[in-house]
Design an enzyme around this catalytic site. Structure first.
Site, PDB file in Angstrom:
ATOM      1  CE  LYS A  17       4.023   1.637 -24.097  1.00 38.28           C
ATOM      2  NZ  LYS A  17       3.077   1.288 -23.017  1.00 38.28           N
TER       3      LYS A  17
ATOM      4  CE  LYS B 120      -1.327   6.471 -16.725  1.00 36.78           C
ATOM      5  NZ  LYS B 120      -1.577   5.106 -17.160  1.00 36.78           N
TER       6      LYS B 120
ATOM      7  CE  LYS C 206       7.982   6.102 -16.519  1.00 34.96           C
ATOM      8  NZ  LYS C 206       6.883   5.127 -16.591  1.00 34.96           N
TER       9      LYS C 206
HETATM   10  P1  AMP Z   1       4.451   1.069 -19.941  1.00 41.78           P
HETATM   11  O1  AMP Z   1       5.189   1.755 -21.052  1.00 41.78           O
HETATM   12  O2  AMP Z   1       4.149   2.010 -18.816  1.00 41.78           O
HETATM   13  O3  AMP Z   1       3.256   0.273 -20.418  1.00 41.78           O
HETATM   14  O4  AMP Z   1       5.459   0.017 -19.311  1.00 41.78           O
HETATM   15  C1  AMP Z   1       5.669  -1.295 -19.786  1.00 41.78           C
HETATM   16  C2  AMP Z   1       6.811  -1.926 -19.032  1.00 41.78           C
HETATM   17  O5  AMP Z   1       8.040  -1.231 -19.294  1.00 41.78           O
HETATM   18  C3  AMP Z   1       6.640  -1.879 -17.502  1.00 41.78           C
HETATM   19  O6  AMP Z   1       7.221  -3.036 -16.941  1.00 41.78           O
HETATM   20  C4  AMP Z   1       7.428  -0.666 -17.121  1.00 41.78           C
HETATM   21  O7  AMP Z   1       7.868  -0.699 -15.777  1.00 41.78           O
HETATM   22  C5  AMP Z   1       8.602  -0.735 -18.084  1.00 41.78           C
HETATM   23  N1  AMP Z   1       9.125   0.617 -18.341  1.00 41.78           N
HETATM   24  C6  AMP Z   1       8.414   1.664 -18.823  1.00 41.78           C
HETATM   25  N2  AMP Z   1       9.197   2.758 -18.933  1.00 41.78           N
HETATM   26  C7  AMP Z   1      10.424   2.389 -18.489  1.00 41.78           C
HETATM   27  C8  AMP Z   1      11.676   3.078 -18.351  1.00 41.78           C
HETATM   28  N3  AMP Z   1      11.789   4.349 -18.690  1.00 41.78           N
HETATM   29  N4  AMP Z   1      12.730   2.395 -17.862  1.00 41.78           N
HETATM   30  C9  AMP Z   1      12.614   1.087 -17.522  1.00 41.78           C
HETATM   31  N5  AMP Z   1      11.473   0.376 -17.626  1.00 41.78           N
HETATM   32  C10 AMP Z   1      10.383   1.007 -18.105  1.00 41.78           C
END
Ligand code: AMP
Ligand code: TRP
Length: 346
Positions: free
Chosen positions: A215, A131, A212
């Site tokens: 968002k 980041k 990955k």
């Molecule tokens: P975030 O979108 O980074 O706020 O992630 C929220 C939750 O979703 C966290 O537990 C992440 O580890 C999980 N997460 C985010 N992206 C993925 C993905 N592509 N595959 C599996 N889990 C995800």
């Protein structure tokens, strides 16, 4: 209405009378996608009965990149994420759903824990490095992000943290700081364990299966991710255009990353075991797999979307859920904070 249960490993129900505590959260920095659902929310829902659960909307973490924040949109996104938790099957009667910003003990505890974290640990974090490399100015909040996440978890003395595998480094530093605190001020914090799915802890982008699903990329590339609120025609467009490879039939043994990702999505969302999914698609065309996946995704998301619309139609109910959640969370976190203040002498 509650979403169709997707395949998510169940952790054995606790036999002791005292339930173990689960805490997790998501940053309200965008709309949730199917990777968030599979890697995190589906696991929260599947294990809900077995634990004392706290599910937080990490809106203070969303401030770590202040240039990306618009106050009104952050307020609205935080509510949207809370509504999606409930729409995905989090039952506010069984689980505490709350906004991080409603519990002042989190940033207070983060200060104390931050004082126990050597700078080198923070500078080594992969998420910080990535980041920071993309930002014009790097605020100290971005560097201290792990101190706040450790506070989120340790404020409830959580035993388990169900997350996707991109969060494992944050859990390691949480355990390290808990251990360092215990060493400096006396044994107090239990060391939380990460709960990752054995498959589906990392869903890849549909347009680029080497990265990955995230968002932020979903905002830049329209076919990157299936969002939980996507309509059937958008789901279809995204899946049918998903990157595969130059072949045309599924070869299980040497499936390319794109085909592997589609099979993984199908397996996790259809709640079937891998052998069955492999037998169903081996030798079949990519079009056949994609069409079957569209049907499964639509079937999983349809009840979530209808529950989401019901929740949004009753804003008072969402206010009540968040208010009740904040009261319960404050009670637990304030007790921890009082103990910690005593231990450190302030
Ligand atoms: P975030 O979108 O980074 O706020 O992630 C929220 C939750 O979703 C966290 O537990 C992440 O580890 C999980 N997460 C985010 N992206 C993925 C993905 N592509 N595959 C599996 N889990 C995800
Ligand atoms: N860092 C997590 C993410 O980006 C969000 C988060 C904040 C979190 N605090 C947490 C996750 C505590 C689990 C536990 O997804």
């Amino acid at each position: 209405m509650i979403a169709t249960p997707v395949k998510a490993e169940l952790v054995p129900t606790q036999l002791s009378s005292k339930r173990k505590t689960v805490l997790s959260g998501v940053q309200p920095t965008g709309t949730l996608h199917i990777g968030n659902y599979i890697g995190a929310l589906s696991v929260w829902v599947a294990n809900q009965q077995s634990y004392r659960n706290l599910f937080m909307i990490a809106n203070l973490h969303a401030l770590t990149i202040p240039e990306a924040v618009k106050a009104e949109s952050l307020r609205q996104k935080a509510r949207e994420v809370a509504a999606l938790y409930v729409a995905c099957g989090i039952d506010p009667e069984q689980s505490v759903v709350f906004l991080q910003s409603d519990v002042p003990a989190h940033p207070y505890l983060a200060w104390i824990l931050g004082c126990c974290i050597p700078l080198g640990w923070l500078e080594r974090m992969t998420q910080y490095k990535s980041k920071a490399s993309q930002a014009d100015t790097v605020g100290s909040g971005l560097l201290n992000y792990p101190a706040l996440q450790a506070a989120d978890i340790l404020a409830y003395r959580a035993d388990f943290v169900p997350v996707g595998d991109d969060q494992n480094q944050h859990l390691e530093i949480t355990r390290d700081v808990a251990q360092r605190f215990n060493h400096l001020f006396g044994e107090y914090f239990p060391l939380p364990e990460t709960l990752n799915r054995s498959s589906g802890a990392r869903i890849m982008g549909l347009d680029d299966p080497t990265v990955k699903m995230s968002k932020s990329l979903a905002e830049k590339h329209r076919n990157h991710a299936i969002m939980l609120l996507d309509k059937p025609n958008e789901i279809k467009r995204k899946i049918m255009s998903a990157t595969t490879d130059s072949g045309s039939e599924v070869h299980i043994e040497d499936a390319s990353p794109g085909v592997h990702n589609l099979l993984l999505l199908y397996e996790t969302l259809s709640a079937q075991d891998r052998a069955r999914v492999q037998a169903q698609f081996a030798g079949k065309g990519y079009g056949y797999l994609k069409k079957a996946l569209v049907d499964v995704v639509v079937a999983v998301l349809q009840p979530i979307q209808s529950a989401y619309n019901d929740i949004l139609a009753d804003p008072q109910r969402l206010d009540d859920i968040l208010q009740d959640g904040a009261a319960k969370a404050n009670t637990i976190a304030n007790k921890t904070l009082a103990d910690v203040r005593r231990l450190v002498g302030v």
